[in-house]
Design an enzyme around this catalytic site. Sequence first.
Site, PDB file in Angstrom:
ATOM      1  N   GLU A  30      -4.761  -6.938  -6.950  1.00  0.00           N
ATOM      2  CA  GLU A  30      -3.203  -6.953  -6.973  1.00  0.00           C
ATOM      3  C   GLU A  30      -3.082  -8.835  -6.493  1.00  0.00           C
ATOM      4  O   GLU A  30      -2.692  -9.786  -6.145  1.00  0.00           O
ATOM      5  CB  GLU A  30      -2.910  -6.825  -6.594  1.00  0.00           C
ATOM      6  CG  GLU A  30      -0.520  -6.704  -7.233  1.00  0.00           C
ATOM      7  CD  GLU A  30      -0.508  -5.274  -6.908  1.00  0.00           C
ATOM      8  OE1 GLU A  30      -0.790  -4.347  -7.549  1.00  0.00           O
ATOM      9  OE2 GLU A  30       0.140  -5.044  -5.562  1.00  0.00           O
ATOM     10  N   ARG A  73       0.724  -0.619  -0.273  1.00  0.00           N
ATOM     11  CA  ARG A  73       0.441  -0.101   0.115  1.00  0.00           C
ATOM     12  C   ARG A  73       0.778   1.412   0.109  1.00  0.00           C
ATOM     13  O   ARG A  73       1.435   1.054   1.269  1.00  0.00           O
ATOM     14  CB  ARG A  73      -0.971  -0.138   1.524  1.00  0.00           C
ATOM     15  CG  ARG A  73      -1.819   1.108   1.591  1.00  0.00           C
ATOM     16  CD  ARG A  73      -2.432   1.413   0.445  1.00  0.00           C
ATOM     17  NE  ARG A  73      -3.861   2.593   1.104  1.00  0.00           N
ATOM     18  CZ  ARG A  73      -4.425   3.095   0.722  1.00  0.00           C
ATOM     19  NH1 ARG A  73      -4.295   3.507  -0.953  1.00  0.00           N
ATOM     20  NH2 ARG A  73      -5.390   3.877   0.595  1.00  0.00           N
ATOM     21  N   GLY A  74       1.351   1.736  -1.107  1.00  0.00           N
ATOM     22  CA  GLY A  74       1.855   3.010  -1.531  1.00  0.00           C
ATOM     23  C   GLY A  74       1.805   3.930  -0.540  1.00  0.00           C
ATOM     24  O   GLY A  74       3.206   4.772   0.199  1.00  0.00           O
ATOM     25  N   ASP A 127       0.827   3.822   2.850  1.00  0.00           N
ATOM     26  CA  ASP A 127       1.585   3.425   4.269  1.00  0.00           C
ATOM     27  C   ASP A 127       2.909   3.457   3.907  1.00  0.00           C
ATOM     28  O   ASP A 127       3.663   4.026   5.682  1.00  0.00           O
ATOM     29  CB  ASP A 127       1.265   2.265   4.361  1.00  0.00           C
ATOM     30  CG  ASP A 127      -0.326   2.013   5.277  1.00  0.00           C
ATOM     31  OD1 ASP A 127      -1.390   3.750   4.900  1.00  0.00           O
ATOM     32  OD2 ASP A 127      -1.327   0.842   4.894  1.00  0.00           O
ATOM     33  N   THR A 128       4.078   3.039   3.386  1.00  0.00           N
ATOM     34  CA  THR A 128       4.855   2.341   3.254  1.00  0.00           C
ATOM     35  C   THR A 128       6.188   2.541   2.267  1.00  0.00           C
ATOM     36  O   THR A 128       7.057   2.063   2.044  1.00  0.00           O
ATOM     37  CB  THR A 128       4.877   1.102   3.926  1.00  0.00           C
ATOM     38  OG1 THR A 128       4.566   0.192   2.292  1.00  0.00           O
ATOM     39  CG2 THR A 128       4.308   0.540   4.326  1.00  0.00           C
ATOM     40  N   ARG A 129       5.620   3.545   1.411  1.00  0.00           N
ATOM     41  CA  ARG A 129       5.897   3.357   0.121  1.00  0.00           C
ATOM     42  C   ARG A 129       7.890   4.344   0.169  1.00  0.00           C
ATOM     43  O   ARG A 129       8.519   3.613  -0.648  1.00  0.00           O
ATOM     44  CB  ARG A 129       5.426   4.378  -0.976  1.00  0.00           C
ATOM     45  CG  ARG A 129       6.273   4.554  -2.463  1.00  0.00           C
ATOM     46  CD  ARG A 129       5.359   5.462  -3.032  1.00  0.00           C
ATOM     47  NE  ARG A 129       4.892   5.073  -3.784  1.00  0.00           N
ATOM     48  CZ  ARG A 129       3.883   3.884  -4.925  1.00  0.00           C
ATOM     49  NH1 ARG A 129       5.105   3.708  -4.874  1.00  0.00           N
ATOM     50  NH2 ARG A 129       2.697   3.320  -5.442  1.00  0.00           N
ATOM     51  N   GLY A 182      -5.789   3.593 -12.389  1.00  0.00           N
ATOM     52  CA  GLY A 182      -7.553   3.464 -12.914  1.00  0.00           C
ATOM     53  C   GLY A 182      -8.614   2.563 -12.437  1.00  0.00           C
ATOM     54  O   GLY A 182      -8.173   1.888 -11.142  1.00  0.00           O
TER      55      GLY A 182
END
Length: 1171
Positions: free
Chosen positions: A96, A29-30, A32-34, A62
């Site tokens: 995903e 999850r970008g 949160d932790t990217r 998208g």
Amino acid sequence: MALVTTSQGTSSDSKKFRGYRYDVFLSFRGEDTRKTFTDHLYTALSNAGFLTFRDDDELERGEDIKPGLQKAIQLSRTSVVVFSKDYASSRWCLDELVMILERKRPPSDHVVLPVFYHVDPSHVRKQTESIGKAFARHQKSQSQEKVKGWRKALTEVADLAGMVLQNQADGYESKFIEKIVKVIGGKLSRTPLSVVPKLIGVESQVKDINLWLQDGSTDVGILVVYGMSGIGKTTIAKHVYNSNFRSFEGSSFIENISETANRPNGLVQIQKQLLSDILNDREVKIHGVSEGLRKIERAISSRRVLLVLDDVDHMDQLDAVLEMKDRFYPGSKILITTRRERLLKAHQVTKVHKVGTLYYNESLELFSWHAFRQDRPLRGYMEYSEKVVHYCDGLPLALKVLGSSLSGESIDVWESALEKLKVIPNGEIMNKLRISYDSLQDDHDRELFLHIACFLIGRNKSHIVRILDGCDFYTIVGIQNLIDRCLVTVDGWNNVKLHDMIRDMGREIVCHESKESGKRSRLWRHKDSFEVLREKNGTQTIQGLALDMRMHLVNRPINTNETVLETNAFERMRNLQLLHLSHVRLDGYYAGFPTRLRWLCWLQFPLDSIPVDLPLECLIVLEMQHSSLGQVWKGTKFLPSLKFLDVSHSHSLTEIMDFSLCPSLEELILVDCTSLIDVHESIGNLERLVYLNLKDCKNLRMLPKNMCMLKSLEKLILSGCSNLEEFPVEMMKKMECLKVLDMDGIPISELWPERSSTILSSFPCSLVELSLMGCNLSDDAFPTDLSTLSSIQRLYLNENPICSLPGFIKGLRRLDELSFRGCKKLESLVGLPKVHELVDITDCISLKKMTYLSPEQRCMYKVHDNWNLVEWEYEYKLEPINRVDAEMIKLLGLSNLESMPAVQMHHPDAIRDHQVPVQGLYQYGIFSTFFTGNEVPGWFSYKSTKSSISFIVPLLHASHRIRGLNIFATYAKVENYNYQFFTPIMTKVSNKSKGLTWIYEPIIYGIPGDGEDMKWLSHWRMETETILQCGDEVVVLVIARFPDQFRIKEFGVELVQEHQNNMMTSTQHNTKSDPHYPCVIGGDLSMWEHLPGIYFLGFWKEYVEGLLVDERVWLNCVIMDSHEEDTGMLYCCIAMNYSSSKHFHVRLYSFQKQNFYVICMFFRQRRRARG
């Protein structure tokens, strides 16, 4: 959008897999932790040399996952899923995840590693806390189907072995990332084995072993897969390994251990490979086996491992790896393949799996893939393919080798190859099979094997022991050693069997002894034997010879000058011990015949007596069935070693020799010697005689009175001796060792009409088996007291005119088998005693009633054509509908009983269906009836075309109580109906509130005619609060057992109540007062509770537990609560309909939740064997 990968990573493992582009796919999850944890993890993976894919686009995605991401997942060897606090808030992350898990499905070797970053795995599994809140939002905006898929994915991934920050690094992220990289490295270094992707014939075996490996047990388990060479053990082991090795922290597959162990320092090499595999390719130095054991102990005690040890042949090979079994980490599993059965006894084996040969269809398919690259033979090759498959006899190695060798060849090559195989077996196959022979511990066992392979296949083990013990073999232990190496087997009849390929391997070994037939140790091929005897070029090397002139002369013009051989052809065979002749004529004197013969089998012996000059002093076994003998010997012939004599079917035999000349005789067989009138008195001198068979000696008049002196006789067969003038009662009483007596076909009541009771009372108390089939014994022929038969275990009274159970049988306490087969006048068996194994009532066409002395005395039954059997205690009871209790008729709303048309009924114990008046069936507290017509009696306001109904039991008036349920169903045949005795309906009633379920199908049922509807109407008694009470949630499911034969058109349910002061009147037909038909659960149905709270009425535990894995899929659908949502359960409201009747009926109103279709199969295995 930028797709970022490590720029310089060059994982060596990646190079091995050209189908992959990435080592690792990072899912996270970008928001949160990217820029924190995931970035550090990405960098660490890159620095370790792993090609890693991550989505570097920080913009909102998208509507759908981008094609680039889908492709990246497909091209990655592993996926690391980082679960953070708000992971589940992103529907793109969840999509995903679903795609990643789809990528993981078999046969893919994709690895998924869940990483729980400040998230509890249980929250992911159960969708609680922050994940639960996220799903509450998704529930409002997403389709039910999509949300359900996400939930399933989260539950599945949470059950995988993962990494938890708090558990594995105490919250230190840098240490946690190091551990993740190490785990990924370990998983990428462990690669699947190369195997043929298509499994043929072993799928179920692989599934069984996978279930064992995946049982979740923390015990250290050892499974041994054994079988003959070329049977497919290694193939099975490889597929199992590939399916499971990633579920363990360490794994090793060591192939060809027996071959490696025989090399210099071989055991140390095995230890090195094991350690290298477990420690992820670290090179380990070992200088000796003891040092290796210490290092293995350290490696296996700290991690859960999967070891596969392939082709283990000796204990020292196991000891080099498993000596410290108790030091393995909990949950570790060891799989061993071997050709040695007795290797299983070592090291406390958990499970044993024997690999058998393929079935014919499987064999043809496997052969076709290798010969034609498709699953069936090409046109014009079927006949030849079938011949090859038959020759291979289900051995995968042979099918593969011969299929590959014949691939692409013309038909004339195939024809030539098949002719060659008849004489010269394929060398590649023989060399593989010979490994087991060469591994035998000494020449004793090898010679024993060759004797059996050439001459004694299919014979009884005890017979072989008698013959070969006389040839100075230690046969019992030798055969056990052969069994241990999977070279021979012993079947259920104690006959010794060899696979055809193993047989050919043994015979080929003998062929290689010399190019000249006369210089080989054994001659079994009839052509070779004939040539050696005709040319008289036999030698002292020959130990055994077989010649059947019918086999030699087949397809040959018969030259009468060739068919007669001379006795002097045997003179040079001084070491001949085994001689098997059939339809052979010898001319000349026998004085020069071999003197060391132990076994002489001469079928169709042409002379009227055995020549006096034939040297038989060492003979142990003499077989001369279908001979021309008029007497065995003329004059005297002392045979001190003879133990077995069989002259059966010698129709000219009128005289038996003086038995004092063969004092060692143990078995005497005179079957069908129809000219024999009496037996020599000297038989009483045979102190060692154990077995005497006089079957079908139809002209035998007298039995020697001194037969009572046969103190060792255990089995006496007199069946078919129908002309005995006197039965020796006093003699019989004195035969204290007799265990088996067979008197079939002797019409006792006709020959001795006044003495039948006396004869039966004369049988010795030592008997354990008594057969009196077809003895014309009626009820009055049996004495009421036969206490002398108290030891009887097997009693056969077949084809006698008895009408009821003979009284003396009730007193027998040790019965294992009891047979009344073909007793066509038998009407009742009331008070059957306990029989431990089998009761046979096949073709007892008049039998109507069966009862027991106590409920515990039921057993297996063999039934056939028992249409008149209408009352079987604890099983069922049938009676005409007009005799059914009036209260039951009223309760079900039946009327106009006399006008009901006859119904085609199927009875499981009949050979055909019958047209009969409408009947009532009682089973397990359930009353059923079947009839035709369009109207359903009773108060069924709701009739559904769906398969399940759910309702809540309403509150009752204080003076009312629950009586039970009425259930009906209407069914018809399908268009392409092909009736094969398939039960049309199955019903499941579940009280979900109490956790109770009953699964039932009527054992006797109606068969609708073409275009006709059949009605099933039933009442289920549930009269105690432990079964059903107010507030309980009840689900009723009715389905077609075989939808391709029958379809359910509608069904309905009603809840029946009654005033408590209006108790049903007790009558002889009242199911409540009859203890044989207990209320459902109110009676004792514990024998049907095979799973907690689930009662399979009429299905025995052995069957339910023994269902195949594929069948369990649908079985779980039927018995578990989870099926109801999937099958479109009909939810119902309830309204009470008070009427003037004392019974109150609940009307069920429903709405359809969703459409559904059910296809299921269920095979009944009652504790009765079909005849």
